[in-house]
Motif scaffolding. Structure first.
Motif, PDB file in Angstrom:
ATOM      1  N   ASN A 138      -2.987  -4.429  11.490  1.00 56.70           N
ATOM      2  CA  ASN A 138      -3.992  -5.927  10.738  1.00 56.70           C
ATOM      3  C   ASN A 138      -5.114  -5.687  11.316  1.00 56.70           C
ATOM      4  N   TYR A 139      -6.244  -6.050  10.346  1.00 57.04           N
ATOM      5  CA  TYR A 139      -7.307  -5.528  11.049  1.00 57.04           C
ATOM      6  C   TYR A 139      -8.413  -6.414  11.419  1.00 57.04           C
ATOM      7  N   SER A 159      -0.876  -6.913   7.831  1.00 60.29           N
ATOM      8  CA  SER A 159      -1.286  -6.989   6.164  1.00 60.29           C
ATOM      9  C   SER A 159      -0.667  -5.889   6.517  1.00 60.29           C
ATOM     10  N   TYR A 160      -0.439  -4.814   6.520  1.00 56.32           N
ATOM     11  CA  TYR A 160      -0.103  -3.224   6.413  1.00 56.32           C
ATOM     12  C   TYR A 160       1.552  -3.089   7.194  1.00 56.32           C
ATOM     13  N   TRP A 161       2.188  -2.767   6.540  1.00 55.49           N
ATOM     14  CA  TRP A 161       3.436  -1.998   6.744  1.00 55.49           C
ATOM     15  C   TRP A 161       3.990  -0.858   6.675  1.00 55.49           C
ATOM     16  N   GLY A 210      -6.792   6.908   6.700  1.00 51.57           N
ATOM     17  CA  GLY A 210      -8.140   5.998   6.873  1.00 51.57           C
ATOM     18  C   GLY A 210      -8.461   6.676   8.343  1.00 51.57           C
ATOM     19  N   GLN A 259      -8.260  -0.644   3.377  1.00 49.30           N
ATOM     20  CA  GLN A 259      -6.769  -0.124   3.485  1.00 49.30           C
ATOM     21  C   GLN A 259      -6.587   1.119   4.572  1.00 49.30           C
ATOM     22  N   VAL A 260      -4.905   0.530   5.084  1.00 49.04           N
ATOM     23  CA  VAL A 260      -4.409   1.872   5.836  1.00 49.04           C
ATOM     24  C   VAL A 260      -2.802   1.811   5.025  1.00 49.04           C
ATOM     25  N   GLN A 261      -2.381   3.396   5.544  1.00 45.81           N
ATOM     26  CA  GLN A 261      -0.926   3.597   5.455  1.00 45.81           C
ATOM     27  C   GLN A 261      -0.246   4.267   6.474  1.00 45.81           C
ATOM     28  N   TYR A 316      -8.262  -1.441  13.519  1.00 45.34           N
ATOM     29  CA  TYR A 316      -6.913  -2.451  13.576  1.00 45.34           C
ATOM     30  C   TYR A 316      -6.096  -2.594  14.465  1.00 45.34           C
TER      31      TYR A 316
END
Length: 124
Positions: free
Chosen positions: A99-100, A112-114, A26, A1-3, A32
């Motif tokens: 996105n990974y 995936s992450y925002w 991370g 996971q990434v922030q 990513y």
């Protein structure tokens, strides 16, 4: 996971420049693909630019091609968006996305992450 945490937004006159930054948490940032999207009031969130995990490939929306430039520094876990020749129609909240693995395309649902977004306002 990434922030993801964006910064660098603000108010600028038409024709001016801004550089946005997106800092990621991370230790696997380099795995990513990263992107920038933007959303103006009343509009859908739209793709702006993306960069591959190594930085070797970049992708741009036609509306920003030649004016905006995306880059990344994997040692600093940061992706940048250099915005030049800004226009009032560039006014929006700008979001960083991750996105990974590979580039996920121009559709927001594929990323995936925002981050929370940073406001960019271009005055005429």
């Amino acid at each position: 996971q990434v922030q993801l945490i964006e910064s660098g937004g603000g108010l600028v006159q038409s024709g001016g420049s801004l550089r946005l930054s997106c800092a990621a948490s991370g230790r696997t940032f380099s795995m990513y693909a990263m992107a920038w999207f933007r959303q103006a009031p009343g509009n859908e969130r739209e793709f702006v630019a993306a960069i591959s995990i190594t930085g070797g490939r970049t992708y741009y929306a036609d509306s920003v091609k030649g004016r905006f430039f995306i880059s990344r520094d994997n040692a600093k876990n940061t992706v940048y968006l250099q915005m030049n020749s800004l226009k009032p129609e560039d006014t929006a909240v700008y979001y960083c996305a991750a996105n990974y693995g590979s580039y996920a395309g121009v559709h927001r649902n594929a990323w995936s992450y925002w981050g929370q977004g940073t406001q960019v306002t271009v005055s005429s």
